[in-house]
Scaffold this active site. Structure first.
Site, mmCIF file in Angstrom:
data_model
loop_
_atom_site.group_PDB
_atom_site.id
_atom_site.type_symbol
_atom_site.label_atom_id
_atom_site.label_comp_id
_atom_site.label_asym_id
_atom_site.label_seq_id
_atom_site.Cartn_x
_atom_site.Cartn_y
_atom_site.Cartn_z
ATOM 1 N N HIS A 294 0.850 -1.187 0.000
ATOM 2 C CA HIS A 294 0.000 0.000 0.000
ATOM 3 C C HIS A 294 0.885 1.236 0.000
ATOM 4 C CE1 HIS A 294 -3.218 2.765 1.127
ATOM 5 N NE2 HIS A 294 -4.021 1.819 0.688
ATOM 6 N N ASP B 73 -7.923 -5.746 0.358
ATOM 7 C CA ASP B 73 -8.395 -6.571 -0.755
ATOM 8 C C ASP B 73 -7.949 -8.017 -0.664
ATOM 9 O OD1 ASP B 73 -9.783 -4.581 -2.084
ATOM 10 O OD2 ASP B 73 -7.911 -3.730 -2.798
HETATM 11 N N1 CMC Z 1 3.984 -7.532 -4.894
HETATM 12 C C1 CMC Z 1 5.317 -7.506 -5.104
HETATM 13 N N2 CMC Z 1 6.087 -6.422 -4.964
HETATM 14 C C2 CMC Z 1 5.485 -5.307 -4.585
HETATM 15 C C3 CMC Z 1 4.104 -5.242 -4.347
HETATM 16 C C4 CMC Z 1 3.343 -6.417 -4.514
HETATM 17 N N3 CMC Z 1 2.036 -6.405 -4.315
HETATM 18 N N4 CMC Z 1 3.762 -3.977 -3.995
HETATM 19 C C5 CMC Z 1 4.901 -3.267 -4.008
HETATM 20 N N5 CMC Z 1 5.956 -4.070 -4.367
HETATM 21 C C6 CMC Z 1 7.375 -3.680 -4.417
HETATM 22 C C7 CMC Z 1 7.687 -2.875 -5.669
HETATM 23 O O1 CMC Z 1 8.110 -3.706 -6.714
HETATM 24 C C8 CMC Z 1 8.755 -1.940 -5.165
HETATM 25 O O2 CMC Z 1 9.955 -2.672 -5.079
HETATM 26 P P1 CMC Z 1 11.383 -1.935 -5.334
HETATM 27 O O3 CMC Z 1 11.501 -0.886 -4.277
HETATM 28 O O4 CMC Z 1 12.400 -3.007 -5.244
HETATM 29 O O5 CMC Z 1 11.289 -1.347 -6.737
HETATM 30 C C9 CMC Z 1 8.348 -1.634 -3.733
HETATM 31 O O6 CMC Z 1 7.590 -2.778 -3.317
HETATM 32 C C10 CMC Z 1 7.500 -0.366 -3.603
HETATM 33 O O7 CMC Z 1 6.391 -0.502 -4.494
HETATM 34 P P2 CMC Z 1 5.758 0.682 -5.314
HETATM 35 O O8 CMC Z 1 5.031 0.111 -6.482
HETATM 36 O O9 CMC Z 1 6.778 1.733 -5.574
HETATM 37 O O10 CMC Z 1 4.732 1.240 -4.237
HETATM 38 P P3 CMC Z 1 3.500 2.176 -4.517
HETATM 39 O O11 CMC Z 1 3.239 2.897 -3.257
HETATM 40 O O12 CMC Z 1 3.710 2.987 -5.749
HETATM 41 O O13 CMC Z 1 2.334 1.139 -4.841
HETATM 42 C C11 CMC Z 1 0.517 -0.356 -4.635
HETATM 43 C C12 CMC Z 1 1.360 0.741 -3.950
HETATM 44 C C13 CMC Z 1 -0.720 -0.620 -3.789
HETATM 45 C C14 CMC Z 1 0.047 0.137 -6.020
HETATM 46 C C15 CMC Z 1 1.385 -1.630 -4.780
HETATM 47 O O14 CMC Z 1 1.778 -2.096 -3.509
HETATM 48 C C16 CMC Z 1 0.640 -2.739 -5.543
HETATM 49 O O15 CMC Z 1 0.678 -2.757 -6.788
HETATM 50 N N6 CMC Z 1 -0.006 -3.691 -4.800
HETATM 51 C C17 CMC Z 1 -0.809 -4.725 -5.435
HETATM 52 C C18 CMC Z 1 -2.148 -4.147 -5.828
HETATM 53 C C19 CMC Z 1 -3.046 -3.948 -4.638
HETATM 54 O O16 CMC Z 1 -3.205 -4.831 -3.812
HETATM 55 N N7 CMC Z 1 -3.675 -2.775 -4.589
HETATM 56 C C20 CMC Z 1 -4.704 -2.480 -3.557
HETATM 57 C C21 CMC Z 1 -4.313 -1.352 -2.678
HETATM 58 S S1 CMC Z 1 -5.408 -1.290 -1.252
HETATM 59 C C22 CMC Z 1 -6.948 -0.894 -1.875
HETATM 60 C C23 CMC Z 1 -7.040 0.500 -2.304
HETATM 61 O O17 CMC Z 1 -6.814 1.405 -1.473
HETATM 62 O O18 CMC Z 1 -7.390 0.740 -3.466
#
Ligand code: CMC
Length: 436
Positions: free
Chosen positions: A313, A371
């Site tokens: 998140h 989720d």
């Molecule tokens: N699985 C594997 N790696 C992950 C995941 C995941 N679900 N989420 C983040 N990472 C890794 C990412 O690859 C990155 O690694 P590195 O620093 O080595 O490059 C690091 O963790 C930080 O991730 P980010 O994508 O820069 O983080 P963000 O804040 O931009 O993204 C997120 C947040 C929710 C989009 C992401 O965690 C994600 O895609 N999660 C899966 C989708 C999900 O479950 N979304 C629902 C969110 S809760 C409901 C809502 O509020 O809508």
């Protein structure tokens, strides 16, 4: 917000004069540096794609402490709201700032209940969609289409119009989601039944048919109500910011909420519950528990493009408090439905266990989000996977509307207009087609 004694000074290595910027404090959470005069004083913008460090507004509605894993609606912890209140209390709280007393609750329930029907003409509008359309495509259209049906509540600058639009949206969303479902499966629409509560009425519109009596199961009703509470608001997330930005142009409330529905659809946001359940089903098809290790290796391999859906998140760097409550509800619903040995639930628990111990997830502070378990609950209730995000939209409508109203009432409100760092071609001349 309160002006802090602290001030921020921005200095430049090229000798340009440094500037001082005020710092404001909220009631809790990080202070903000007020950069509004930056452009006027320096000719520079700030650069913050994805809003990693930018507060786009001040708000009194929802507060998240991502490190602690704390979520408060108007100051009340989500755990207390989920166990002591229902979704109608939550809507009232989000819209009005306080929980209702007994009379206020009765009046609010009555108000919402008496707006649950939609204009009969809407079903003809719905019939224009292909039956295999994704429910979120249908919902985006239906919610936007409401502005064509309710002309007396489209002036976003008029608080009375906004109030009527808020009640209509909260009251009619379950009807629209259930209609989208019935249309897809080819069953007759079931009209709202106002003797039922909000969640019970939704279950009835989803699963009743004109042929048989449908009895609402109280465990499922309570589970659904909890899903609604947990999804009601989440401060300035992507869809809420979309609603604010869209509404900031002065468009009507239905159009602004439709923009939120469209944004929520994405798999990185509300679409994650659907994506998470599809992921669990894929692993199950691949061989279930035996394949969990292999799947996790793919997740950790950056080149695979595979993410563990329902994990991570932007704000929570600890266990999402909603995920804990949802796990509890998940156990109750599975037990009620005799699905204690549900293979997808077992799979989810196994994935969670590995992830919570694995350095990849631990070092990045990736924890289960809401989720991760909500899809399993909804599937056990009988809700089809592609309707999960529609349920999320239904629940989030109260938060979107509360945030929209807050923005419209804010004296500092302006049309949202981000700036950019332009890296494209500078001015050039169009050549005649023969010379290109
Ligand atoms: N699985 C594997 N790696 C992950 C995941 C995941 N679900 N989420 C983040 N990472 C890794 C990412 O690859 C990155 O690694 P590195 O620093 O080595 O490059 C690091 O963790 C930080 O991730 P980010 O994508 O820069 O983080 P963000 O804040 O931009 O993204 C997120 C947040 C929710 C989009 C992401 O965690 C994600 O895609 N999660 C899966 C989708 C999900 O479950 N979304 C629902 C969110 S809760 C409901 C809502 O509020 O809508």
């Amino acid at each position: 917000m309160k002006l802090s004694d602290n001030k921020a000074t921005l200095s430049f290595s090229d000798g340009s004069p440094s500037i001082e910027m005020p710092v404001y404090s909220g009631s809790v959470g990080p202070d903000v540096v007020d950069i509004r005069k930056l452009y006027g004083q320096t000719g520079m913008f700030t650069y913050d794609p994805g809003f990693l460090s930018t507060a786009a507004c001040q708000s009194t509605i929802t507060y998240i402490d991502g490190d602690k894993g704390e979520l408060l609606y108007r100051g009340y912890p989500i755990e207390q709201l989920a166990t002591k209140c229902d979704y109608m209390d939550t809507c009232y709280l989000l819209l009005n700032g306080e929980l209702p007393n007994a009379q206020q609750k009765k009046d609010f329930d009555y108000l919402v209940t008496s707006h649950t029907m939609v204009n009969e003409q809407m079903q003809y509008f719905l019939r224009g969609f292909r039956r295999d359309a994704h429910p979120m495509a249908v919902l985006t259209g239906l919610v936007g289409g409401m502005s064509a049906f309710y002309h007396d509540s489209t002036d976003i600058t008029n608080p009375e119009h906004r109030h009527i639009a808020a009640i209509r949206l909260i009251a009619k969303m379950p009807t629209l989601v259930a209609m989208a479902y019935k249309y897809k499966i080819g069953q007759p629409y079931i009209y709202p039944k106002n003797s039922l509560n909000y969640a019970g009425n939704f279950l009835h519109m989803m699963f009743a048919t004109p042929c048989e009596e449908y009895k609402v199961n109280p465990v499922l009703e309570r589970a659904l109500d909890r899903i609604f509470i947990l999804h009601a608001d989440h401060e300035q997330n992507a869809s809420t910011s979309t609603v604010r930005l869209c509404g900031s142009s002065g468009t009507n409330p239905f159009a602004a909420i439709a923009a939120g529905v469209a944004c929520l659809w994405g798999p990185a946001h509300g679409g994650a519950n659907e994506a998470c359940l599809n992921m669990l089903e894929d692993i199950q098809r691949m061989g279930g528990l035996a394949k969990v290790g292999e799947f996790m290796e793919q997740v950790k391999d950056k080149n695979s493009g595979v993410r563990l859906m329902g994990f991570g998140h932007r704000v929570y760097k600890n266990y999402d408090p909603r995920a804990k409550l949802m796990q509890e509800t998940c156990k109750e619903v599975l037990q009620e439905m005799g699905l204690e040995n549900d293979p997808l639930f077992k799979l989810a628990m196994a994935l969670e266990k590995i992830a919570l111990e694995d350095d990849y997830f631990v070092s990045r502070k990736l924890y289960p989000n809401v989720d991760f378990y909500s899809g399993i609950v909804q599937r056990a209730i009988g809700i089809p996977v592609n309707l999960f995000t529609g349920i999320f939209a239904l629940a989030r409508t109260s938060g979107w509307i509360a945030q929209l109203n807050e923005m419209m009432g804010d004296p500092e409100y302006k049309i949202g207009r981000p700036r950019q760092l332009f890296t494209g071609p500078v001015a050039r001349t169009v050549k005649a087609i023969a010379d290109r």
